[in-house]
Design an enzyme around this catalytic site. Structure first.
Site, PDB file in Angstrom:
ATOM      1  CG  HIS A 161      -0.568   5.637   8.295  1.00  0.00           C
ATOM      2  ND1 HIS A 161       0.370   5.240   9.218  1.00  0.00           N
ATOM      3  CD2 HIS A 161      -0.657   6.990   8.413  1.00  0.00           C
ATOM      4  CE1 HIS A 161       0.811   6.301   9.884  1.00  0.00           C
ATOM      5  NE2 HIS A 161       0.216   7.379   9.406  1.00  0.00           N
ATOM      6  CB  SER A 282      -5.979 -16.234 -14.767  1.00  0.00           C
ATOM      7  OG  SER A 282      -6.411 -17.479 -14.266  1.00  0.00           O
ATOM      8  CE  LYS A 288      -6.931 -12.414 -11.299  1.00  0.00           C
ATOM      9  NZ  LYS A 288      -6.168 -12.843 -10.138  1.00  0.00           N
ATOM     10  CD  GLU A 295       1.595  -9.730  -9.845  1.00  0.00           C
ATOM     11  OE1 GLU A 295       0.965  -9.828 -10.913  1.00  0.00           O
ATOM     12  OE2 GLU A 295       1.548 -10.567  -8.951  1.00  0.00           O
TER      13      GLU A 295
END
Ligand code: ARG
Length: 467
Positions: A161, A282, A288, A295
């Protein structure tokens, strides 16, 4: 409206050519030119069979084959002009053959139809992709095994979980993916077996009255045998659907793995750091480093499974045998194959170049009362308590930890004895994450000793395959 001339391949009964809109709807050359090499291979095999069986003369067959080889060179060098007017790859090649060798080109299509031709081409294409994808899965498994072996005893939190459950080892986690990708490998292997029957010679749908030798073409194209039913041969796209569904499951596995890598590479987890080569920055936030590679691979399952669904919907309800609907199979197969291929190849590099932070893994492994099950097991083993009772007592001890804001292993013996007086200091042996993972040495368990066993088993399998 000015009528264009009728099609030279099949236009005998037509008074005019097609509307340009119809031409655009009908043409598949924009995408099926990817089948050029397979189409030529199939045609050479067919022509040589027509020669061996005496259906066409040796001299016609020989100039046909020489012409096809020339066309292959033209295609490979980029000199071939594909024409939308000629609809698809089969007619583009045949028309060029006629330009090169004249009327004899018209004999190539004896005892054949574009229906058995296109199925043969597509099967050959999918078969090659399966072979490539299987090789890449092996490369990925090799990287995972290397990582598992070098970090067999690195502890990390195991989750259910996405909540801390029990400590596991990095090696164990990597080897879980080796097993998952093995099932994909075997599914591709299995799909290839079912695919590998030659439809060539089924002709349009009913077979042919010419004395063809289907075994000949089947053998020369590397198929295991000719298909047994001509209607089925030209209407079957199971092989494409099976390829897409196996590809979907494999892409789903990649997607799950990427999701973990994305979570692990966040500042909050800090378990791994992707190499610069597979990250992006970024344009506004200078600090970043985004895991874009992971992704994008996480997303690919969307289009790959989308292709599977799309083709399933195309095939649903189609009567036997060939229907033009089936021309819609190829873009789905090409797109899924391209995207799975790049995903697997990038994944190999991600694993190869990713940094793993041992301290962060270990720290996280000790948090969240991850050894609570070990404490309960100790109560069962040492005090002979029923597991349910032990579970309850452990829960009360965890509650004290929460109140005091400390971990299980930093609780005092006295605190524990307040809940269960028979607890002794030997309990602390099971509360460390290292001892916890080492104790889980059951077959397939997370103990480093088990991980290494699996690593060695896998290395043997992979080495034997190479030899
Ligand atoms: N371009 C077609 C396809 O991709 C080839 C088969 C066409 N057959 C026909 N009878 N129109 O499926």
């Amino acid at each position: 409206m000015a009528k264009s001339e009728s099609n030279t391949m099949w236009g005998g009964r037509f008074a005019s050519g097609q509307d340009t809109l119809m031409e655009s709807l009908n043409a598949s050359i924009g995408f099926d030119q990817r089948l050029s090499i397979q189409d030529i291979r199939g045609s050479i095999s067919h022509a040589s069979m027509l020669r061996e069986t005496g259906i066409i003369s040796k001299s016609d067959a020989d100039i046909i084959i020489a012409g096809l080889k020339k066309i292959q060179l033209e295609i490979e060098s980029g000199d071939f002009k594909f024409s939308v007017k000629l609809e698809d790859i089969h007619m583009n090649i045949e028309a060029r053959l006629k330009e090169l060798i004249g009327e004899a080109a018209g004999r190539l299509h004896t005892a054949r139809s574009r229906n058995d031709q296109v199925t043969t081409d597509t099967k050959l294409w999918v078969r090659e992709q399966i072979d490539e994808l299987m090789k890449t899965i092996r490369l990925l498994q090799q990287q995972l095994i290397i990582s598992a072996e070098s970090k067999a005893d690195w502890v990390m939190p195991g989750f259910t979980h996405l909540q801390t459950a029990q400590p596991v080892t990095w090696g164990h986690h990597m080897m879980a993916y080796v097993e998952m990708f093995e099932r994909d490998y075997l599914r591709f292997y299995d799909a290839r077996i079912r695919l590998n029957e030659s439809p060539l010679g089924a002709a349009a749908l009913a077979g042919t009255s010419f004395p063809i030798d289907r075994q000949h073409t089947s053998d020369s194209l590397g198929f295991d045998r000719p298909t047994a039913n001509s209607l089925d041969s030209v209407s079957d796209r199971d092989f494409a659907l099976e390829f897409l569904s196996v590809a979907s499951i494999c892409a789903m596995h990649l997607s799950r793995f990427c999701e973990e890598i994305i979570i692990w590479s966040s500042a909050q987890f800090g378990f791994v750091s992707l190499s610069d080569e597979f990250s992006t920055g970024s344009s506004i936030m200078p600090q970043k480093k985004n895991p874009d590679s992971a992704e994008l691979i996480r997303a690919k399952v969307g289009r790959i499974f989308g292709s599977n669904v799309a083709l399933m919907m195309v095939m649903k309800g189609l009567p036997l045998a060939f229907n033009k609907d089936m021309q819609e199979d190829k873009e789905q197969v090409f797109d899924a194959s391209d995207n799975l291929s790049i995903s697997l190849n990038v994944m190999v590099k991600i694993i190869q170049t990713m940094q793993v932070n041992r301290e962060a893994l270990e720290e996280a492994a000790s948090s969240g009362f991850s050894t609570a099950t070990d404490l309960a097991d100790w109560l069962v083993r040492e005090l002979n308590l029923p597991f349910r009772k032990a579970h309850h007592i452990t829960g009360e001890i965890v509650k004290i930890c929460e109140l005091k804001g400390c971990s299980l292993s930093s609780l005092t013996l006295e605190d524990m004895q307040n809940i269960e007086p028979r607890i002794t200091k030997s309990v602390f042996n099971v509360l460390s994450v290292q001892n916890s993972v080492s104790s889980r040495s059951s077959l397939g368990g997370t103990a480093p000793e088990q991980v290494i066993k699996q690593v060695l088993r896998w290395k043997k399998i992979l080495n034997e395959e190479i030899i």
